[in-house]
Design an enzyme around this catalytic site. Structure first.
Site, PDB file in Angstrom:
ATOM      1  N   HIS A 178       0.608  -0.932  -0.118  1.00  0.00           N
ATOM      2  CA  HIS A 178      -0.049   0.015  -0.051  1.00  0.00           C
ATOM      3  C   HIS A 178       0.274   1.140   0.018  1.00  0.00           C
ATOM      4  CE1 HIS A 178       0.410  -0.712   4.367  1.00  0.00           C
ATOM      5  NE2 HIS A 178       0.563   0.506   4.049  1.00  0.00           N
ATOM      6  N   LYS A 182       0.159   5.388  -2.098  1.00  0.00           N
ATOM      7  CA  LYS A 182       0.455   6.911  -2.464  1.00  0.00           C
ATOM      8  C   LYS A 182       0.407   7.802  -2.615  1.00  0.00           C
ATOM      9  CE  LYS A 182       0.167   6.090   2.498  1.00  0.00           C
ATOM     10  NZ  LYS A 182       0.025   6.449   3.881  1.00  0.00           N
ATOM     11  N   GLU A 216       6.711   4.577  13.827  1.00  0.00           N
ATOM     12  CA  GLU A 216       5.041   4.601  14.681  1.00  0.00           C
ATOM     13  C   GLU A 216       5.243   4.484  15.732  1.00  0.00           C
ATOM     14  OE1 GLU A 216       3.056   0.644  12.033  1.00  0.00           O
ATOM     15  OE2 GLU A 216       5.082   0.192  12.545  1.00  0.00           O
ATOM     16  N   ASP A 235       9.002  -7.067   7.812  1.00  0.00           N
ATOM     17  CA  ASP A 235       7.631  -6.280   8.266  1.00  0.00           C
ATOM     18  C   ASP A 235       7.459  -5.591   6.886  1.00  0.00           C
ATOM     19  OD1 ASP A 235       4.466  -6.363   9.383  1.00  0.00           O
ATOM     20  OD2 ASP A 235       5.297  -4.841  10.233  1.00  0.00           O
ATOM     21  N   HIS A 240       7.925  -2.263   1.741  1.00  0.00           N
ATOM     22  CA  HIS A 240       7.594  -1.028   2.085  1.00  0.00           C
ATOM     23  C   HIS A 240       8.990  -0.067   1.370  1.00  0.00           C
ATOM     24  CE1 HIS A 240       4.221  -2.345   3.034  1.00  0.00           C
ATOM     25  NE2 HIS A 240       4.347  -2.494   4.488  1.00  0.00           N
TER      26      HIS A 240
END
Ligand code: NAP
Length: 484
Positions: A178, A182, A216, A235, A240
């Site tokens: 995802h 963006k 995060e 992860d 990403h």
């Protein structure tokens, strides 16, 4: 302002895992928002599929609940929701069983785009693909959307690719990352390749280093057991951060076409240097405001990293000697995802008496407030002589669109509509994923063999001190997470 929402062709989207968390949190709300924007054709259908027994009405109640929870109030209009729900249907199906498949086949229509979204555990991908093909539900131009994680190492990724390839062609497979959906990520390509300004400077001659941060504030609470088998490297970095690195570092593709772009990203992965242990810092958050990582992971012996920082080298003409510093972690001081391209200082400063002239930096912000800014040094306005000041040329996309501009769609909205349009540009190709794992595997193997312990870091910080030292020893520093 002219609307930029272009309707897509009529479709049947079968959503496997329709009763799950991701469907409720992201996929169904994104489809609703596209419906609201007028992009979803009136006769398009969303067919939820999972093992739970329910009828269309039961599913519509579930969707309605998800929209109430995950769509902002201002966007929830009762009539629009009813109209959207009328396009939602449901079928009870077990990915590993034989019941329900002929009924699903009977529901599918000819002459519309057929998309199958696998929002289920990856262990079910192969079974689903096989049944869709075997029962003649999917055809040559059907599309398959698969969620992360795409494997946990090279061997499992290869197996997943083989499972999908047994029933579908690569041009039918849409692997979701995802981050690629963006607005900023596409704008990074626009800024690089649609302007003459940056590309001549985009190399080892003018760029000092690049830093990519995905920080995060949340911990792993609630999904600790799952996360503990993964860690930040699997992860976040393998997918990403790797994608962001590739888009920043790749050569200009000949045309803006999916395979040309993906070929260029793949070349970057192939040019990554093997990692030395001294260029990796792993961390784990200590008890603080919340329980510690090991308590969340329910594993007091855990050596899994909830934070990682890496100094990565790229061996090609453009980037030789330019480090790419990557870091990502949980329970950090601020939620922030950004790429900073730090340019070199001017070769000679004529302003020695006026003080140090900071080098330019281009910041590409993915969240919050998607946008870019370029820091420039100018003369401070006023009669006070030649005083220099560093100012950002700010382009926050939401502002740039103007007061009557459309809201920036969520990444999932864009990606799902791209699937319906048949555009694979923002999706990962199988060989890219495998190459990323081939680079990642020896790094993980190294620290498993060494039984390396992660450094402990306090919650609400920038991670362990050792991560700061990773840049300090090169005479550089991470962008302060508290800086606006
Ligand atoms: P989840 O809440 O556990 O949902 C799993 C879904 O799969 C449910 O709808 C479940 O419904 C269905 N299911 C399980 N076994 C099935 C079977 N044998 N046949 C048919 N359906 C079956 O998981 P999730 O969080 O939504 O995640 C789904 C996928 O997305 C996973 O691969 C996950 O890694 C990935 N993902 C999730 C997130 C997130 O934020 N949640 C983010 C990124 C990626 P029934 O029990 O009714 O069958």
């Amino acid at each position: 302002m002219v609307s930029r929402t272009i309707p897509v062709d009529c479709f049947d989207l079968v959503l496997f895992g329709a009763t799950g968390d991701l469907a409720a949190r992201k996929i169904l709300p994104s489809l609703y928002r596209r419906f609201l924007a007028g992009q979803m054709p009136e006769d398009a259908r969303i067919i939820g599929a999972a093992r739970s027994e329910m009828d269309d009405q039961g599913f519509r109640d579930l969707v309605s609940k998800a929209l109430k929870e995950f769509v902002s109030k201002g966007k929830r209009d009762a009539d629009t929701i009813d109209a959207f729900l009328a396009q939602c249907h449901y079928i009870t199906i077990d990915a590993t069983g034989d019941a329900g498949w002929s009924q699903l086949k009977g529901m599918m229509r000819d002459g519309v785009v057929k998309a199958f979204y696998f929002s289920v555990a990856p262990s079910l991908f192969g079974a689903l693909a096989e049944r869709l093909r075997g029962h003649g539900i999917a055809c040559e131009d059907s599309r398959l959307v698969v969620e992360k994680p795409f494997g946990t190492d090279l061997a499992t990724a290869k197996q997943l690719n083989a499972d999908l390839a047994a029933s579908f062609d690569e041009h039918q497979v849409y692997r979701i990352d995802h981050f690629l959906g963006k607005e900023t990520v596409q704008n990074l390509m626009a800024v690089r390749f649609a302007n003459v300004l940056f590309e001549p400077l985009w190399n080892e001659r003018y760029i000092d280093h690049v830093q990519i941060t995905v920080a995060e504030t949340v911990g792993v609470e609630g999904r600790g057991a799952y996360y503990d088998k993964s860690g930040a490297m699997r992860d976040m970095v393998q997918n990403h951060l790797m994608q962001l690195l590739c888009l920043t570092a790749m050569e200009p593709p000949t045309r803006f076409e999916p395979d040309m772009l993906r070929d260029e990203k793949l070349k970057v992965i192939h040019a990554l240097d093997p990692m030395a242990p001294s260029d990796i810092v792993r961390g784990q958050y200590k008890a603080g405001e919340q329980a510690s990582y090991v308590e969340h992971a329910e594993n007091p012996e855990s050596r899994t990293e909830s934070f990682i920082a890496l100094k990565v080298g790229i061996s090609n003409w453009r980037w030789k000697g330019v480090p790419f510093y990557l870091r990502t972690g949980k329970r950090m001081s601020r939620r922030l995802s950004e790429i900073v391209v730090q340019f070199k200082e001017t070769p000679h400063s004529i302003f020695e008496r006026e003080g140090h002239v900071p080098a330019n930096a281009l910041t590409i912000r993915l969240q919050p407030d998607e946008g870019m800014d370029l820091s420039m040094t100018i003369k401070e306005p006023g009669p006070g002589g030649m005083r220099l000041v560093n100012v950002p040329l700010d382009m926050t996309f939401a502002d740039a669109l103007g007061p009557d501009g459309e809201e920036i769609p969520d990444a999932y909205e864009r990606l799902i509509m791209d699937v319906i349009r048949g555009n694979q540009t923002l999706f990962m190709r199988g060989d890219e994923v495998e190459a990323a794992w081939a680079w990642t595997d020896p790094i993980i193997k190294g620290w498993v063999e060494r039984r390396a312990q992660p450094y402990k870091y306090a919650q609400g910080t920038s991670g362990p001190e050792e991560a700061l030292a990773l840049m300090h020893r090169d005479g550089r520093r991470w962008r302060d997470l508290t800086e606006e």
